[in-house]
Motif scaffolding. Structure first.
Motif, PDB file in Angstrom:
ATOM      1  N   ILE A  81      26.786 -19.369 -13.254  1.00  0.00           N
ATOM      2  CA  ILE A  81      27.734 -18.350 -12.807  1.00  0.00           C
ATOM      3  C   ILE A  81      27.126 -16.966 -13.002  1.00  0.00           C
ATOM      4  N   LYS A  82      26.577 -16.729 -14.172  1.00  0.00           N
ATOM      5  CA  LYS A  82      25.999 -15.416 -14.474  1.00  0.00           C
ATOM      6  C   LYS A  82      24.872 -15.063 -13.507  1.00  0.00           C
ATOM      7  N   ALA A  83      24.103 -16.069 -13.096  1.00  0.00           N
ATOM      8  CA  ALA A  83      22.959 -15.824 -12.219  1.00  0.00           C
ATOM      9  C   ALA A  83      23.379 -15.230 -10.882  1.00  0.00           C
ATOM     10  N   GLY A  84      24.626 -15.373 -10.520  1.00  0.00           N
ATOM     11  CA  GLY A  84      25.094 -14.853  -9.248  1.00  0.00           C
ATOM     12  C   GLY A  84      25.497 -13.396  -9.298  1.00  0.00           C
ATOM     13  N   PHE A  85      25.364 -12.761 -10.463  1.00  0.00           N
ATOM     14  CA  PHE A  85      25.784 -11.368 -10.604  1.00  0.00           C
ATOM     15  C   PHE A  85      24.615 -10.477 -10.976  1.00  0.00           C
ATOM     16  N   GLN A  86      24.737  -9.223 -10.631  1.00  0.00           N
ATOM     17  CA  GLN A  86      23.657  -8.274 -10.826  1.00  0.00           C
ATOM     18  C   GLN A  86      23.307  -8.080 -12.300  1.00  0.00           C
ATOM     19  N   ASP A  87      24.340  -8.038 -13.136  1.00  0.00           N
ATOM     20  CA  ASP A  87      24.091  -7.843 -14.559  1.00  0.00           C
ATOM     21  C   ASP A  87      25.281  -8.379 -15.351  1.00  0.00           C
ATOM     22  N   GLU A  88      25.181  -8.285 -16.676  1.00  0.00           N
ATOM     23  CA  GLU A  88      26.209  -8.808 -17.557  1.00  0.00           C
ATOM     24  C   GLU A  88      27.551  -8.108 -17.331  1.00  0.00           C
ATOM     25  N   ALA A  89      27.496  -6.799 -17.087  1.00  0.00           N
ATOM     26  CA  ALA A  89      28.735  -6.033 -16.882  1.00  0.00           C
ATOM     27  C   ALA A  89      29.481  -6.529 -15.639  1.00  0.00           C
TER      28      ALA A  89
END
Length: 374
Positions: free
Chosen positions: A125-133
């Motif tokens: 899931i995280k890999a699909g977003f630009q950053d942690e925020a």
């Protein structure tokens, strides 16, 4: 790449996280102002077996439940949008409790989710977003309290899936029964022409060139796809998109899938980036042959049988719903947006297996263990 896979949305274990939520549509009729009467967060909203669900715990479940439906409509999980679900809080309470009970029973039977798989899904899931925020904001926009609660929801879903899968794998259905059903409803097995495709999605032609060079040198397509593909819907499957009909993908991808060479690496650019794709096969329109259809038909029947057995186990758990605890005054039904209202079902959300079908002696599920009451 299928259209529903190439929107900027992730869907893992039933949870959708929209990276760019669409503007929230204004309701046609403004909701009448209501006076909130404070309730005790420790009030018991439901009991199941010897467990309790407090109002505070229900609110976390409620927001995640409603947030998933709102995200599916491109809407953020905000207090303003939650008002669409005020009239359904009692129904959602029933659904949530059944989901919790199903996961509890699955855990008791040894079908609990592997923590490593839960963590892997979080990382995907995280890999699909630009950053942690951006990821944390997406979790919030989905109505989920925090990452720990997201892990709990994913683990619950995986546990129930493990239980159903185990039941389904133990079912046996005779070929005679499958042939009977196939003949009875042959029209159901009509299909349009399809292409079966694998692909790797990258963001620049430079990365595509490097990736193509690796493939040309003989590296395994699936391994490379898992490593570099930016399509969250297919990367974990080695880039496999399965088979789809013409018109289900964007035009450039569609053309390569249905007009390009079979078995050869192609490169095509779409609005989503650069794709390296291989068409494994194409099938003509017509009735799916029995030998090909029976696998899908058997899987569907086994899932229905597994679901019925699971429901019979759920029915043995004593459940008491305190609907007054979760009730809030809601707008008239006409003011509730039907596009985001939860569907009326039997309490198991997306696990609706359709109509019951009794195959008699042609279906053998064996004996199912009865767990101790939770």
């Amino acid at each position: 790449m299928k259209k529903h896979l190439i929107t900027l949305t992730l869907a893992l274990a039933g949870f959708g996280f929209a990276q760019d939520a669409a503007p929230t549509p204004a309701p046609e009729t403004p909701a009448a102002p209501t006076v909130e009467i404070p309730k005790d967060p420790n009030a018991v909203a439901a009991t199941y077996g010897d467990q309790e669900l407090t109002l505070a715990e229900f609110e976390n479940e409620y927001q995640a439940y409603a947030g998933r439906l709102l995200n599916q409509q491109g809407m953020a999980a905000t207090p303003e949008n939650f008002r669409y679900f005020d009239a359904y809080r009692e129904q959602i309470l029933q659904d949530v409790v059944q989901q919790i009970v199903a996961a509890d029973l699955a855990n008791q039977m040894g079908y609990g989710a592997d923590p490593a798989i839960v963590d892997a899904q979080i990382q995907q899931i995280k890999a699909g977003f630009q950053d942690e925020a951006a990821y944390q904001q997406a979790v919030k926009d989905a109505g989920i309290r925090d990452e720990d609660f997201l892990k709990e929801l994913i683990a619950r879903d995986l546990s129930t899936q493990n239980w159903i899968r185990s039941l389904s794998e133990r079912a046996e259905i005779s070929d005679n029964a499958l042939m009977f059903l196939y003949t009875l409803d042959k029209a159901k097995f009509n299909r349009s022409a399809q292409a079966c495709v694998r692909h790797i999605l990258v963001q620049t032609p430079e990365i595509a060139a490097t990736t193509k060079d690796r493939l040309d040198k003989g590296e395994d397509f699936a391994a490379v796809a898992k490593e570099v593909s930016q399509d969250p819907g297919s990367a974990a499957q080695g880039g496999d998109l399965g088979c789809f009909a013409k018109g289900e993908t964007v035009p450039e991808f569609d053309k390569a899938s249905f007009e390009g060479p079979i078995g050869q690496l192609q490169q095509v650019t779409t609005q989503f980036g650069t794709h390296l794709l291989v068409v494994d096969k194409r099938t003509d329109a017509g009735v799916v042959p029995f030998e090909e259809a029976k696998t899908e038909l058997a899987a569907s029947l086994k899932d229905r049988a597994a679901y019925k057995i699971m429901q019979s186990q759920l029915a043995k758990v004593e459940v008491d719903l305190n609907e007054d605890v979760v009730h809030v005054d809601a707008p008239a039904p006409a003011e509730t947006d039907p596009s985001v209202a939860p569907a009326t079902d039997d309490g198991m959300g997306d696990m609706d297996m359709g109509e019951d079908m009794d195959m008699g002696e042609d279906m053998d599920m064996g004996e199912e263990e009865t767990p101790p009451a939770p």
